[in-house]
Design an enzyme around this catalytic site. Structure first.
Site, PDB file in Angstrom:
ATOM      1  N   ASP A 140       3.619 -16.478   1.000  1.00  0.00           N
ATOM      2  CA  ASP A 140       2.711 -17.653   0.734  1.00  0.00           C
ATOM      3  C   ASP A 140       2.361 -18.519   1.469  1.00  0.00           C
ATOM      4  O   ASP A 140       3.691 -18.930   2.359  1.00  0.00           O
ATOM      5  CB  ASP A 140       2.567 -17.939  -0.464  1.00  0.00           C
ATOM      6  N   HIS A 141       2.062 -19.185   1.204  1.00  0.00           N
ATOM      7  CA  HIS A 141       1.608 -20.028   2.152  1.00  0.00           C
ATOM      8  C   HIS A 141       2.076 -21.630   0.762  1.00  0.00           C
ATOM      9  O   HIS A 141       1.097 -22.000   0.083  1.00  0.00           O
ATOM     10  CB  HIS A 141       0.033 -20.930   2.489  1.00  0.00           C
TER      11      HIS A 141
ATOM     12  N   PHE B 190      -2.044 -20.558  -2.673  1.00  0.00           N
ATOM     13  CA  PHE B 190      -2.961 -19.512  -3.337  1.00  0.00           C
ATOM     14  C   PHE B 190      -3.187 -18.209  -1.750  1.00  0.00           C
ATOM     15  O   PHE B 190      -4.261 -17.029  -2.741  1.00  0.00           O
ATOM     16  CB  PHE B 190      -4.279 -19.421  -3.952  1.00  0.00           C
ATOM     17  N   HIS B 191      -2.081 -17.860  -1.814  1.00  0.00           N
ATOM     18  CA  HIS B 191      -1.794 -17.013  -0.446  1.00  0.00           C
ATOM     19  C   HIS B 191      -0.876 -15.790  -0.409  1.00  0.00           C
ATOM     20  O   HIS B 191      -0.745 -15.238   0.164  1.00  0.00           O
ATOM     21  CB  HIS B 191      -2.326 -17.609   0.705  1.00  0.00           C
ATOM     22  N   PRO B 192      -0.635 -15.045  -1.904  1.00  0.00           N
ATOM     23  CA  PRO B 192       0.523 -14.394  -1.500  1.00  0.00           C
ATOM     24  C   PRO B 192      -0.176 -12.894  -0.764  1.00  0.00           C
ATOM     25  O   PRO B 192      -0.933 -12.250  -1.178  1.00  0.00           O
ATOM     26  CB  PRO B 192       0.512 -14.108  -3.332  1.00  0.00           C
TER      27      PRO B 192
END
Length: 539
Positions: A297-298, A473-475
């Site tokens: 994730d970021h 919110f980048h899983p």
């Protein structure tokens, strides 16, 4: 007693988020194929799904968000984070930042170098172009006529223009388009909107084809498990209200439930790390160590600077006259702050000169708040969020119970590697350097977070990153593509599950490594490319 859904389907798609909407659109294009699409949320019949600024009301709302939380994270100094995921047709594309970002050509070329034939930049670029409807028109890098509408932002802010000028003074170039393969530079994000309204995957791909007689959508379902017989996936068991329902396929099941949902379904089905499943009393049908591992994730470090002498959304929001005009402007012209994506200005650069390519992304916002769902601050301020585009930490998604209604354990393991802590420290240094440029000095920027008391040494900055860091919110990555020789690979380069016939995964969970930017558009590409593969393999 389990009820049987009438008929056999050629394809059952689990999840109607970005990936599922595109998959359903493409697979149901042939009227001879019967397609069943299952979605855990409901229809997008709420106004805040369509007005862009509605993300402020959708995130953290059980009507639209699965309301997940992470486990306490050591790298975040023991904090747990809210972990939003869209719970509606369109999935997270109905509540996200609307930023259209492909990433870097090097991301996909790396996938190809891992042995994943067909996933290099030159391979995926035609797929991106094929589903786009881009405001810049058809070109060697963009397409028109597809379901993925892309437009420029519909408002501007003087303070953001100044930040762009400041970044240019640091030696970063201004560019018109982040999506040509090299996104290093400064520019305004292109967004998934159409004339000032959010353009989700449901609007672009699903709703236009729901009248097809061979496509069936079931909403508000809770997928329990897959049915595996003789090494083949043959059906899905789900709950809808008080009923348990079984649906069967004579073809394939495609998991499009995302980086949290897809591995959770697999684990409940007895497919995953044997140690995890046995501890929950789940019979192990196939031990697959990679299911739920490799989570990436970021992490964004939300630095906030007070400013003066220039307008931000903070004071605009608390001025009743201006707030009223915002509504009028949107109603009459579909313009103004109600069309705002959460971030407008983007900066891609390197955390230190030794990097081979841009490895940090700034999301710059003309507003500030403590966290999403909280009110805006009452002082004028901007937020400059820096995120590490290529993190080295790898986390896990692990079900906590065989009960499909139980939330999984999510542990991204942020800032648990020396490399990630170094990038975090360097990113704060880059932020501070940016805010000291001459272009911003008329507005007297004053550091509010992490705060001037935080020193400039690596340890202090890494600790501060743990205090202010949060998910963007980048899983991705929890059912990664890989060669059969890789014990942690879950699917092959055609998205077929290693060890189970009739089963594919086609969502963000298959990314072996995270793309260098926002991940919704790459997820759309994965689904579109996966659909092409499924159709080709069926011939």
């Amino acid at each position: 007693m389990t009820k049987r859904l009438e008929g056999d389907y050629d394809y059952i798609i689990a999840g109607a988020g970005t990936a599922g909407c595109i998959m359903a659109n493409r697979l149901s294009a042939d009227p001879r194929r019967r397609v069943l699409l299952l979605e855990g949320g409901g229809r997008d019949n709420w106004i805040w799904f369509h007005i862009p600024v509605g993300y402020l009301f959708a995130i953290g709302n059980p009507r639209s968000d699965w309301m997940f939380k992470t486990e306490p994270q050591a790298g975040l100094n023991g904090r747990a984070l809210h972990y939003p995921r869209g719970k509606v047709i369109g999935g997270s594309s109905a509540i996200n930042a609307m930023i259209c970002m492909r990433g870097q050509a090097a991301d996909y070329n790396h996938w190809r170098q891992l042995g994943l034939t067909g996933w290099g930049w030159d391979d995926v670029l035609p797929v991106f172009k094929g589903f786009e409807d881009h405001f810049l028109g058809a070109s060697d890098v963009h397409g028109t006529g597809g379901g993925w509408r892309v437009e420029p932002p519909r408002l501007s802010w003087q303070v953001l223009d100044a930040v762009a000028d400041a970044a240019e003074q640091m030696g970063i170039r201004k560019i018109a388009d982040f999506n040509t393969g090299d996104n290093e530079g400064i520019g305004y994000f292109h967004v998934n909107q159409k004339r000032g309204r959010r353009w989700s995957a449901a609007r672009g791909f699903l709703k236009p084809v729901l009248n097809r007689p061979n496509l069936r959508l079931e909403t508000n379902v809770l997928i329990d498990r897959l049915l595996i017989e003789d090494g083949r996936a043959v059906g899905i068991v789900f709950r809808q209200g008080p009923e348990e329902i079984e649906a069967r396929t004579r073809g394939e099941i495609i998991l499009c439930a995302g980086s949290i949902g897809s591995p959770a379904i697999l684990q409940r089905s007895g497919i995953g790390p044997a140690e995890w499943l046995s501890a929950l009393g789940i019979d192990v049908k196939l031990a697959r160590e990679g299911v739920g591992r490799n989570l990436q994730d970021h992490l964004q470090q939300r630095a906030i600077y007070k400013v003066s002498g220039v307008r931000t959304l903070n004071e605009t929001y608390y001025n009743l006259l201006r707030r009223g005009w915002m509504g009028v402007d949107y109603a009459l012209r579909r313009r103004g702050p109600l069309t705002m994506a959460p971030s407008q200005l983007g900066i891609f650069t390197r955390s230190d000169p030794s990097r081979e390519r841009a490895n940090i992304q700034f999301h710059v916002q003309p507003l500030s708040l403590d966290k999403f769902g909280d009110p805006l601050h009452r002082f004028p301020a901007i937020t400059i969020s820096a995120c590490n585009l290529q993190p080295t930490a790898r986390g896990t998604i692990r079900i906590a119970s065989p009960d499909a209604a139980a939330a999984p354990k999510i542990s991204p393991d942020y800032l648990t590697t020396d490399a990630d802590r170094q990038v975090a420290a360097d990113a704060i240094r880059v932020t501070r350097k940016l805010m000291k440029q001459a272009a911003l000095q008329p507005y007297r920027p004053e550091e509010y977070l992490p705060g001037p008391a935080v020193g400039d040494d690596d340890a202090s900055l890494a600790r501060a990153a743990g205090d202010i860091g949060t998910t963007i919110f980048h899983p991705v990555g929890t059912a990664k593509m890989g060669l059969a020789s890789d014990p942690t690979a879950v699917v092959d380069e055609r998205l077929r599950f290693h060890g189970i016939a009739g089963l594919r995964v086609a969502d963000a969970s298959v990314m072996p490594t995270i793309t260098s930017g926002n991940t919704n558009t790459p997820t759309a590409m994965i689904s579109a490319k996966g659909a092409e593969m499924i159709v080709a393999d069926a011939k």
